[in-house]
Scaffold this motif. Structure first.
Motif, PDB file in Angstrom:
ATOM      1  N   PHE A  65      -4.643   1.597  -0.301  1.00 10.71           N
ATOM      2  CA  PHE A  65      -4.462   0.669  -1.801  1.00 10.71           C
ATOM      3  C   PHE A  65      -3.830  -0.456  -2.515  1.00 10.71           C
ATOM      4  CE2 PHE A  65      -6.718   4.722  -1.705  1.00 10.71           C
ATOM      5  CZ  PHE A  65      -8.076   4.702  -2.317  1.00 10.71           C
ATOM      6  N   THR A  66      -4.392  -1.803  -2.808  1.00 10.84           N
ATOM      7  CA  THR A  66      -3.130  -2.495  -2.877  1.00 10.84           C
ATOM      8  C   THR A  66      -2.949  -2.330  -4.957  1.00 10.84           C
ATOM      9  OG1 THR A  66      -4.164  -4.326  -1.441  1.00 10.84           O
ATOM     10  CG2 THR A  66      -2.526  -4.925  -3.460  1.00 10.84           C
ATOM     11  N   VAL A  67      -1.530  -2.260  -4.742  1.00 10.31           N
ATOM     12  CA  VAL A  67      -1.031  -2.072  -6.164  1.00 10.31           C
ATOM     13  C   VAL A  67       0.305  -2.983  -6.026  1.00 10.31           C
ATOM     14  CG1 VAL A  67       0.962  -0.334  -7.712  1.00 10.31           C
ATOM     15  CG2 VAL A  67      -0.976   0.895  -5.610  1.00 10.31           C
ATOM     16  N   THR A  68      -0.532  -3.904  -8.168  1.00 16.23           N
ATOM     17  CA  THR A  68       0.157  -5.000  -7.608  1.00 16.23           C
ATOM     18  C   THR A  68       0.864  -4.519  -9.195  1.00 16.23           C
ATOM     19  OG1 THR A  68      -1.180  -6.573  -6.270  1.00 16.23           O
ATOM     20  CG2 THR A  68      -0.111  -7.373  -8.273  1.00 16.23           C
ATOM     21  N   THR A  78       6.823   6.682 -10.116  1.00 13.43           N
ATOM     22  CA  THR A  78       7.505   7.467  -9.932  1.00 13.43           C
ATOM     23  C   THR A  78       7.466   9.061  -9.179  1.00 13.43           C
ATOM     24  OG1 THR A  78       6.918   7.973 -12.671  1.00 13.43           O
ATOM     25  CG2 THR A  78       8.640   6.723 -12.423  1.00 13.43           C
ATOM     26  N   GLU A  79       5.673   8.987  -9.261  1.00 12.02           N
ATOM     27  CA  GLU A  79       5.556  10.092  -8.404  1.00 12.02           C
ATOM     28  C   GLU A  79       3.522   9.835  -7.939  1.00 12.02           C
ATOM     29  OE1 GLU A  79       4.814  14.915  -9.319  1.00 12.02           O
ATOM     30  OE2 GLU A  79       5.121  13.298 -10.991  1.00 12.02           O
ATOM     31  N   ARG A  90       1.071   8.314  -0.032  1.00 18.81           N
ATOM     32  CA  ARG A  90       2.603   7.454   0.274  1.00 18.81           C
ATOM     33  C   ARG A  90       2.658   5.952   0.560  1.00 18.81           C
ATOM     34  NH1 ARG A  90       4.679   5.186   4.823  1.00 18.81           N
ATOM     35  NH2 ARG A  90       3.122   4.992   5.994  1.00 18.81           N
ATOM     36  N   MET A  91       4.494   4.824  -0.067  1.00 12.79           N
ATOM     37  CA  MET A  91       4.578   3.971  -0.431  1.00 12.79           C
ATOM     38  C   MET A  91       4.368   3.161   0.956  1.00 12.79           C
ATOM     39  SD  MET A  91       2.873   3.924  -3.886  1.00 12.79           S
ATOM     40  CE  MET A  91       3.500   1.761  -3.638  1.00 12.79           C
ATOM     41  N   ILE A 105       1.021  -1.708  -0.633  1.00 11.01           N
ATOM     42  CA  ILE A 105       0.336  -1.312  -0.325  1.00 11.01           C
ATOM     43  C   ILE A 105       0.699   0.131  -0.335  1.00 11.01           C
ATOM     44  CG2 ILE A 105      -1.067  -0.322   2.521  1.00 11.01           C
ATOM     45  CD1 ILE A 105      -1.221  -3.670   1.771  1.00 11.01           C
ATOM     46  N   LEU A 106      -0.468   0.447  -0.500  1.00 12.81           N
ATOM     47  CA  LEU A 106      -0.635   2.351  -1.005  1.00 12.81           C
ATOM     48  C   LEU A 106      -1.222   3.018   0.151  1.00 12.81           C
ATOM     49  CD1 LEU A 106      -0.156   5.453  -1.911  1.00 12.81           C
ATOM     50  CD2 LEU A 106      -1.804   4.376  -3.852  1.00 12.81           C
ATOM     51  N   ASP A 107      -0.390   3.911   1.126  1.00 12.84           N
ATOM     52  CA  ASP A 107      -1.218   4.129   2.198  1.00 12.84           C
ATOM     53  C   ASP A 107      -1.813   5.589   1.797  1.00 12.84           C
ATOM     54  OD1 ASP A 107      -1.498   2.498   4.297  1.00 12.84           O
ATOM     55  OD2 ASP A 107       1.043   2.674   4.460  1.00 12.84           O
TER      56      ASP A 107
END
Length: 367
Positions: A65-68, A78-79, A90-91, A105-107
């Protein structure tokens, strides 16, 4: 010209009357305004769900996932809290601080393991976004097992009468074209037996499989009470380890009570107690009650027990009545009523009894 000289003189005169402190105040910049809402961190994720579709239980699934951060200050993750240990978010590079306009990226991985069918899980993405501190991200898939065991979740015999020999089947079906179960055994020294039967070609959910039948038999000597064992199955598919199947159920005695327990509730000290319940032969055969007694475990209740044949039951059922008084002291009471019969091989029937003796509260006096 005359007006210009007059204006200059006025300004000089005015300046003479301004104090140094007032002058400093006039030249000090105004304090900065409080941050706007746009200055706060604001999380955005490219999607809220991952559906892998139909997958094999032998593969570990991966996605990202893409976190912006769409806000004006640093966003902190934070969690990451998954609903199942099989889901691992996992980040990437363990980067949890995201600057304004920055994306990371969030794997996420998912291990099907022994799961089958539709699996719906999620993980919570917690951050310092004041408006959306928790995002729930769903992950789902349809796991197609390499070896399918039916019934799913194990074999339950349910309630079985004592002295009854019962056989049920477990079906083990593999995707490999040469699959077959080769050996099966029951855990421990259980008297339950399992026999490997024939293997045949079947089609399940559109998949061609090879299916072996396992016959699981409860002997007529199985003791009264709940049982839980496991069947271990060897097979020809080297990609998958030993299969274990849960088998469970309960063997019931022939002499039974209509009441699984007798909760007498709450009573005041020395309050009268009375009630009745029925016991019967599940096979409808006549029997004789040899004795009925109350055996205390905690405290005691001085109760009297009487039993009489239930009308029109041909002595295949009895009504047991009890009466007495609660103890004089407040205390919890537990015990069991034990019914002994002449049925061969039948252990005494035990019905739990409970009572709480409490002193009633005195009514409040009006002021």
């Amino acid at each position: 010209m005359h007006h210009a000289r007059s204006l200059a003189a006025f300004l000089i005169l005015t300046a003479a009357f301004i104090s140094p402190a007032d002058a400093a105040a006039m030249t000090t910049p105004a304090p900065a305004s409080a941050p706007h809402a746009d200055d706060a961190p604001k999380i955005h994720i490219d999607r809220m769900k991952q559906d892998w579709g139909r997958v094999s239980d032998l593969e570990v699934l991966h996605t990202q996932f893409t976190v912006t951060n769409l806000g004006g200050s640093t966003l902190i993750i934070t969690e990451l809290k998954p609903s199942c240990g099989c889901v691992k978010p996992r980040m990437r590079d363990n980067k949890r601080e995201i600057g304004p306009a920055e994306s990371v990226i969030l794997d996420v991985s998912f291990e099907p393991g022994s799961k089958t069918g539709i699996n719906n899980y999620h993980f919570d993405l917690r951050s310092t976004d004041p408006e959306n501190p928790v995002l729930k991200v769903d992950v789902t898939c349809d796991v197609n097992p390499t070896i399918l065991v039916e019934p799913l979740g194990g074999l339950s015999f349910g309630a079985v009468d004592r002295g009854t020999k019962t056989t049920r089947q477990v079906l083990v079906a593999g995707l490999a074209p040469d699959f077959r179960a080769t050996f099966a055994t029951v855990s421990g020294d259980s008297p339950i037996t399992v026999k490997v039967g024939p293997t045949k070609d079947v089609t399940i959910n559109g998949d061609a499989r090879r299916q072996t039948v396992l016959d699981v038999t409860l002997p007529d000597t199985l003791k009264i009470g709940r049982f839980e064992e496991r069947i271990f199955v060897r097979h020809t598919d080297k990609r998958v380890g030993l299969i274990n199947v849960l088998i469970s159920g309960e063997v019931l005695g022939l002499i039974r009570s209509e009441s699984a327990s007798i909760p007498l509730g709450v009573a005041a000290p020395e309050a009268p107690l009375a009630g009745e319940f029925k016991v019967f032969n599940a096979q409808g055969k006549p029997f004789t009650i040899n004795a009925v007694e109350f055996r205390p475990r905690q405290g005691n209740i001085p109760i009297e027990l009487k039993y009489t044949p239930t009308p029109n039951a041909d002595r295949s059922a009895y009504t047991i009545a009890f009466s007495g008084n609660a103890p004089s002291r407040a205390a919890p009471i537990t015990g069991e009523i034990i019914v002994t019969t002449d049925v061969t091989g039948e252990p005494p029937l035990r019905i739990p009894v409970s009572l709480a003796v409490r002193i009633p509260k005195e009514p409040e006096q009006p002021e």
